[in-house]
Design an enzyme around this catalytic site. Structure first.
Site, PDB file in Angstrom:
ATOM      1  N   GLU A  41      43.742  19.919 -21.154  1.00  0.00           N
ATOM      2  CA  GLU A  41      44.491  20.627 -20.118  1.00  0.00           C
ATOM      3  C   GLU A  41      46.003  20.526 -20.341  1.00  0.00           C
ATOM      4  OE1 GLU A  41      44.750  20.616 -15.201  1.00  0.00           O
ATOM      5  OE2 GLU A  41      43.863  18.922 -16.265  1.00  0.00           O
ATOM      6  N   LYS A 112      42.655  28.046 -13.736  1.00  0.00           N
ATOM      7  CA  LYS A 112      42.073  26.938 -12.974  1.00  0.00           C
ATOM      8  C   LYS A 112      41.939  27.354 -11.515  1.00  0.00           C
ATOM      9  CE  LYS A 112      42.755  21.929 -12.300  1.00  0.00           C
ATOM     10  NZ  LYS A 112      43.607  20.776 -12.680  1.00  0.00           N
ATOM     11  N   CYS A 148      39.468  20.772 -15.750  1.00  0.00           N
ATOM     12  CA  CYS A 148      39.519  19.492 -15.045  1.00  0.00           C
ATOM     13  C   CYS A 148      38.866  19.526 -13.662  1.00  0.00           C
ATOM     14  CB  CYS A 148      40.969  19.001 -14.964  1.00  0.00           C
ATOM     15  SG  CYS A 148      41.084  17.195 -14.718  1.00  0.00           S
TER      16      CYS A 148
END
Length: 555
Positions: A41, A112, A148
């Site tokens: 990330e 994300k 994540c």
């Protein structure tokens, strides 16, 4: 399809370094016959970039790095993390994104969805959450790519209203891939594994999980990237606290074999276990020091060595991280220092083979007292005289630091910081705190771990009663409860956020609870002036704990 994970250590804002490291990782993956290599990330800029994201020049350099990286993707596909601009006028200007690069082009960008805004995370300050979800087609397979936090919403009390994988499942993906920057804490590794396993079992898909490694000021990333097969078995684990690459062929993970014979349900620590994962804590502290110095361009450290357990453990860890020749210990005995403490500190430095000096502060201390005598007005000896000794030591250490370019390592532990048992501009001085997230009883556990093969820290340092030695026959127990009790109490309040009623119900004395919590809250002003602390717990002092300085609660 062979997919390789590249677990690397990045430097925030060092685009040349990060880009070159990623390009080298691509070349290494090609040499291993990979079809796809996955990085972590926000690897292009480093994580967490924080308010650097507010500079357009910073974002422009991210895009320039993507242009350089994509030139190396003609015979391999690459997933890298980098900010992406939001084309919509509404919402935040950026997405936290995974860029899919292939054939020299940007083929797809995944945004994300779940933006953590708690503890050390503050992503909603900068990023817009994703509002569309699409698989990535590649080599006849469908890749479900998440970032994540996107996989962390499966608990009994979900923090978010959506699971990105629920949206992606409608497109029938073949594999899950997660780009992560998941920080270390000593109770997080098994938690992380079980979250990934929960995703695998829910969606019945294998997962490639790439975590970053390295320390960024106070946050340590431990790596430990994972590959799970479709049945929920761990197929590969990359090493902890070091850079590594590793992968597997997707076909080897797709068979729906038997689930693990023993399913492990992660249970967070409900009380402080002094020895718990002490080896991992040690490794995290070593990496935290090493990266702080290397990324800041520092070479040498200095610290005050008292013959006590905290400075001894700090010195041993620093010597491991930086090399003994680069760590200078300064012994500064006062009129109240015992000679056995001086002898213990000397023996420690001889065991570690680090340079040390002995600067007695008796004359300086007497000079201070003489100067202040007319103004102290004959009042009895108290904390003023004690703290004068501590501040003299801080001044001497900072003088040597300035003259020779050392960085001062602070040696205060979490128990002391919690209760305010420290002197501002004295023993609380420093450029980096090594033990500020380690309770006193954990410090003793670290000492025993350091001595696991041979005696490095003299046994007398470990065995003797802790003392600041700022007045005759002083012991920590004169001012603080027994550490074995205090540390467990503090853990309930700080890490577990238990209130006084809940803590008392666990069997702690009510008067002790009231006293301890008051000490914690009334000393927030001290911690607010403290240096960065290497984070090893789930709730460290610093950026991840935001408590008002001026507040009445429990104080």
């Amino acid at each position: 399809m062979k997919i390789i994970l590249a677990q690397q250590n990045y430097h925030i804002g060092n685009f040349e370094h990060n880009t070159q490291k990623i390009i080298e990782g691509i070349a290494a993956a090609k040499a291993q016959g990979a079809d796809l290599v996955v990085f972590s990330e926000l690897c292009v800029c480093g994580y967490p970039p924080r308010d650097f994201l507010e500079f357009e020049d910073f974002i422009a350099q991210c895009y320039h790095a993507i242009d350089m990286i994509k030139a190396h993707t003609h015979d391999i596909a690459v997933l890298v993390g980098s900010p992406a601009r939001n084309p919509q006028r509404e919402g935040k200007d950026l997405f936290n994104a995974a860029w899919f690069l292939h054939e020299g082009e940007v083929k797809q960008v995944v945004h994300k969805t779940l933006l953590p805004t708690y503890d050390v995370f503050d992503e909603y300050r900068y990023f817009e959450p994703s509002y569309e979800w699409n698989i990535i087609p590649f080599k006849g397979k469908k890749l479900a790519v998440t970032i994540c936090e996107d996989i962390w919403n499966l608990g009994d009390n979900p923090l978010y209203r959506i699971c990105p994988m629920d949206m992606l499942m409608a497109q029938q993906p073949d594999v899950m891939i997660n780009l992560s920057a998941s920080p270390f804490d000593y109770d997080h590794d098994e938690d992380r594994k079980e979250i990934i396993r929960a995703n695998v079992l829910k969606y019945k898909l294998p997962m490639y999980y790439c975590n970053t490694v390295g320390s960024q000021t106070e946050i340590v990333f431990d790596g430990g990237s994972l590959i799970f097969d479709a049945a929920g078995n761990v197929a590969k684990v990359l090493p902890y606290f070091t850079e590594a690459m590793g992968g597997m062929d997707l076909e080897d993970l797709l068979s729906k074999g038997e689930a693990p014979a023993e399913m492990v349900t992660f249970t967070p620590l409900t009380e402080l276990m002094f020895e718990h994962n002490i080896n991992r804590i040690y490794d995290a502290l070593v990496l935290g020091i090493r990266d702080y110095f290397s990324k800041m361009g520092f070479k040498k450290a200095i610290l005050g060595s008292s013959g006590g357990i905290d400075s001894a453990v700090t010195l041993a860890i620093a010597c491991d991280a930086l090399g003994s020749e680069n760590v200078r210990a300064v012994l500064m005995p006062s009129p109240y220092s015992t000679e056995h403490s001086v002898d213990d500190a000397v023996a420690l430095s001889k065991n570690l083979d680090n340079p040390y000096d002995i600067i007695r502060i008796n004359d300086i201390y007497e000079s201070f007292l003489t100067t202040l005598e007319p103004y102290f007005k004959g009042l009895p000896f108290n904390v003023a005289e004690e703290n004068t000794q501590s501040r003299i030591r801080g001044n001497l250490l900072m003088g040597l630091s300035n003259k020779f370019g050392y960085i001062l390592l602070n040696t205060s532990n979490k128990s002391e910081l919690s209760t305010g048992y420290g002197t501002l501009y004295g023993d609380m001085a420093g450029g980096l705190s090594v033990l500020g997230d380690v309770y006193k009883m954990q410090v003793y556990a670290l000492a025993r771990y350091i001595n696991r093969d041979k005696e490095i820290i003299p046994v007398n340092i470990i065995d003797k009663a802790p003392s600041a030695e700022l007045r005759p026959n002083q012991k920590d127990s004169d001012s603080l409860p027994d550490y074995a009790v205090l540390d467990r109490l503090l853990y309930q309040y700080i890490e577990r956020r238990q209130g006084p009623k809940e803590i008392i119900a666990q069997g702690f004395d009510s008067a002790l609870v009231s006293r301890a919590l008051k000490m914690v809250n009334t000393n927030e002003y001290k911690r607010n002036q403290f240096c960065p602390i290497i984070r090893v717990s789930s709730k460290a002092f610093g950026v991840g704990r935001r408590i008002p300085i001026v507040g009445k609660y429990l104080s």
